[in-house]
Design a protein around this motif. Sequence first.
Motif, PDB file in Angstrom:
ATOM      1  N   ASP A 150       5.592  10.946  -3.498  1.00  0.00           N
ATOM      2  CA  ASP A 150       4.197  10.582  -3.737  1.00  0.00           C
ATOM      3  C   ASP A 150       3.519  11.576  -4.664  1.00  0.00           C
ATOM      4  OD1 ASP A 150       4.363   8.332  -2.190  1.00  0.00           O
ATOM      5  OD2 ASP A 150       3.463   9.228  -0.403  1.00  0.00           O
ATOM      6  N   GLY A 151       3.884  12.832  -4.523  1.00  0.00           N
ATOM      7  CA  GLY A 151       3.319  13.841  -5.405  1.00  0.00           C
ATOM      8  C   GLY A 151       3.697  13.596  -6.854  1.00  0.00           C
ATOM      9  N   GLN A 188     -10.250   8.387  -2.677  1.00  0.00           N
ATOM     10  CA  GLN A 188     -10.252   7.044  -2.110  1.00  0.00           C
ATOM     11  C   GLN A 188     -10.184   5.970  -3.200  1.00  0.00           C
ATOM     12  OE1 GLN A 188      -9.767   5.979   0.834  1.00  0.00           O
ATOM     13  NE2 GLN A 188     -10.082   3.819   0.356  1.00  0.00           N
ATOM     14  N   GLY A 200      -0.611  13.221  -0.802  1.00  0.00           N
ATOM     15  CA  GLY A 200      -0.400  11.854  -1.256  1.00  0.00           C
ATOM     16  C   GLY A 200      -0.570  11.735  -2.760  1.00  0.00           C
ATOM     17  N   ALA A 201      -0.265  10.542  -3.276  1.00  0.00           N
ATOM     18  CA  ALA A 201      -0.358  10.312  -4.721  1.00  0.00           C
ATOM     19  C   ALA A 201      -1.782  10.505  -5.215  1.00  0.00           C
ATOM     20  CB  ALA A 201       0.142   8.904  -5.047  1.00  0.00           C
ATOM     21  N   ARG A 206      -6.774   5.570  -4.545  1.00  0.00           N
ATOM     22  CA  ARG A 206      -5.935   4.773  -3.642  1.00  0.00           C
ATOM     23  C   ARG A 206      -6.201   3.282  -3.854  1.00  0.00           C
ATOM     24  NH1 ARG A 206      -7.515   8.403   1.337  1.00  0.00           N
ATOM     25  NH2 ARG A 206      -5.981  10.095   1.175  1.00  0.00           N
ATOM     26  N   THR A 266      -7.346  18.978  -0.563  1.00  0.00           N
ATOM     27  CA  THR A 266      -6.856  17.629  -0.248  1.00  0.00           C
ATOM     28  C   THR A 266      -5.336  17.568  -0.206  1.00  0.00           C
ATOM     29  OG1 THR A 266      -6.729  16.857  -2.556  1.00  0.00           O
ATOM     30  CG2 THR A 266      -8.861  16.651  -1.437  1.00  0.00           C
ATOM     31  N   GLU A 276      -4.221  12.321  -3.955  1.00  0.00           N
ATOM     32  CA  GLU A 276      -4.624  13.720  -3.906  1.00  0.00           C
ATOM     33  C   GLU A 276      -4.023  14.500  -5.076  1.00  0.00           C
ATOM     34  OE1 GLU A 276      -5.084  11.977   0.115  1.00  0.00           O
ATOM     35  OE2 GLU A 276      -3.465  11.974  -1.361  1.00  0.00           O
ATOM     36  N   LEU A 319       8.201  15.984  -3.765  1.00  0.00           N
ATOM     37  CA  LEU A 319       7.508  14.939  -2.998  1.00  0.00           C
ATOM     38  C   LEU A 319       7.396  13.673  -3.838  1.00  0.00           C
ATOM     39  CD1 LEU A 319       4.591  17.198  -1.735  1.00  0.00           C
ATOM     40  CD2 LEU A 319       6.492  16.375  -0.337  1.00  0.00           C
ATOM     41  N   GLY A 331       1.511  10.716  -8.256  1.00  0.00           N
ATOM     42  CA  GLY A 331       0.143  11.124  -8.545  1.00  0.00           C
ATOM     43  C   GLY A 331       0.038  12.043  -9.741  1.00  0.00           C
ATOM     44  N   SER A 357      -2.783  16.555   2.598  1.00  0.00           N
ATOM     45  CA  SER A 357      -2.248  15.199   2.808  1.00  0.00           C
ATOM     46  C   SER A 357      -1.077  14.896   1.876  1.00  0.00           C
ATOM     47  CB  SER A 357      -3.346  14.154   2.592  1.00  0.00           C
ATOM     48  OG  SER A 357      -4.398  14.360   3.504  1.00  0.00           O
ATOM     49  N   SER A 392      -4.498   1.945  -6.980  1.00  0.00           N
ATOM     50  CA  SER A 392      -3.061   1.720  -6.901  1.00  0.00           C
ATOM     51  C   SER A 392      -2.738   0.327  -6.394  1.00  0.00           C
ATOM     52  CB  SER A 392      -2.405   2.765  -5.994  1.00  0.00           C
ATOM     53  OG  SER A 392      -2.779   2.567  -4.637  1.00  0.00           O
TER      54      SER A 392
END
Length: 430
Positions: free
Chosen positions: A114-115, A30, A82-83, A33, A77, A85, A112, A118, A80, A36
Amino acid sequence: MPVAEHPAAMQSGRAPVQLVVQQHVDEAVQLRRVRSVLVRAPHVRLHRLARLDERITAHLDGIGVAGAWGAALSLQTLESAGAAEFFVVTVRAIEDRDTGRLSRLLAAAGALPDGRVGLLSAFGWVEAAALRGLVQPLLDAHDPWWREVGLVACDHHGVDPGGTLIEALADADAGLRQRALRTAGRRGRTDLRAACMASMGDADSVCAFEAARAALLTGDRGASMAVLESIATVGGLHSHEALALVLKAVAPDRGFALLAGFANDRAHARTLVRGAGHLGDPHGIAWLIEQMHDPGLARLAGESFSLITGLDLAFLDLECDPPDALASGPDDDPNNHDVSMDEDDSLPWPDPGKIGVWWQANGHRFPAGQHFFMGEPPSRANCIRVLREGSQRERAAAALHLCLLQPGSPLFPTAAPAWRQQRWLDALAA
């Protein structure tokens, strides 16, 4: 993936360690996030970013102390994908020196967007010592994506990637070429300026932009400017970035001529207001004050005014209450699919009356026909001051000004971990 409870925790009657570790994982995701958003925010300064980074570090350490349990819970995680995670899981894989897990993450992130974000940010987060022995195999890999990760890791830590960078500039993979051109500009590689200029005609539009930006940052003031002006006026993915760069580098009269091309279309009103701040010529101040009467432009006009004059509108009580019934950012309507954040969120509402009075009394200090940035003509000392004291948007502008003033100097990384930024700021001021 079930994780066993810690025996000591069970015997003592305390809450299962799994719950504590899960909290570390959830909080790390969190807060990443949140970061970012804050790293590009108009009101966040380095000291606040430092506090957030300390909290992220504490939770990442908590996951690390849990060993295999922490790794297993963090991997969950990725459902999901996401970046944030991928960031948490990759940091743990790097610091655990688990090359097998890292290889699997590289493969998963490569497919991905977003991957990728991250994973790349994780390589910038960890300390350089944690990357020893991990980066060279990436630079030597056949896979273009792995080599891109290696270039990013070197860029984040100020390390020369060697021949990989030169070879990547001409690679068949557009993604790798984009990254190589971006890295050459960010690292201030004046020795690669000619290669960057040769790439400005690349069939890939992102490569063409990155090549022109790199050439400009490494000292070219001719062909690269023409390419960036074209990108800025045609519109598209990098038009705003191209315009901001050009306006910082051109003579003010040329900058006004460029902005005049947007003046006849109301759809470009925000481009004009934003551009006036990037250009920094006080000749546009009176017009900016007029735009402060428009609720849709007021806060952005206030920000541009501050970029030129250096005034903190909130601190100096040059703000006013927002208009009634103002709609800003995402709402609770399930039928509204626009969940994007308001670009002007957290900017003060300028009071045009008070600001007009201030300008009448102080405008003589800002002669028209030259660039101003945060109250002064751009200079190395001024840029370093803004990097220390300014908001994230102001700091990003200061980093660009510093490169334009001193071609060949690396672009200061305003999104890097705060502790590393502070260390590099101390080196700049030495």
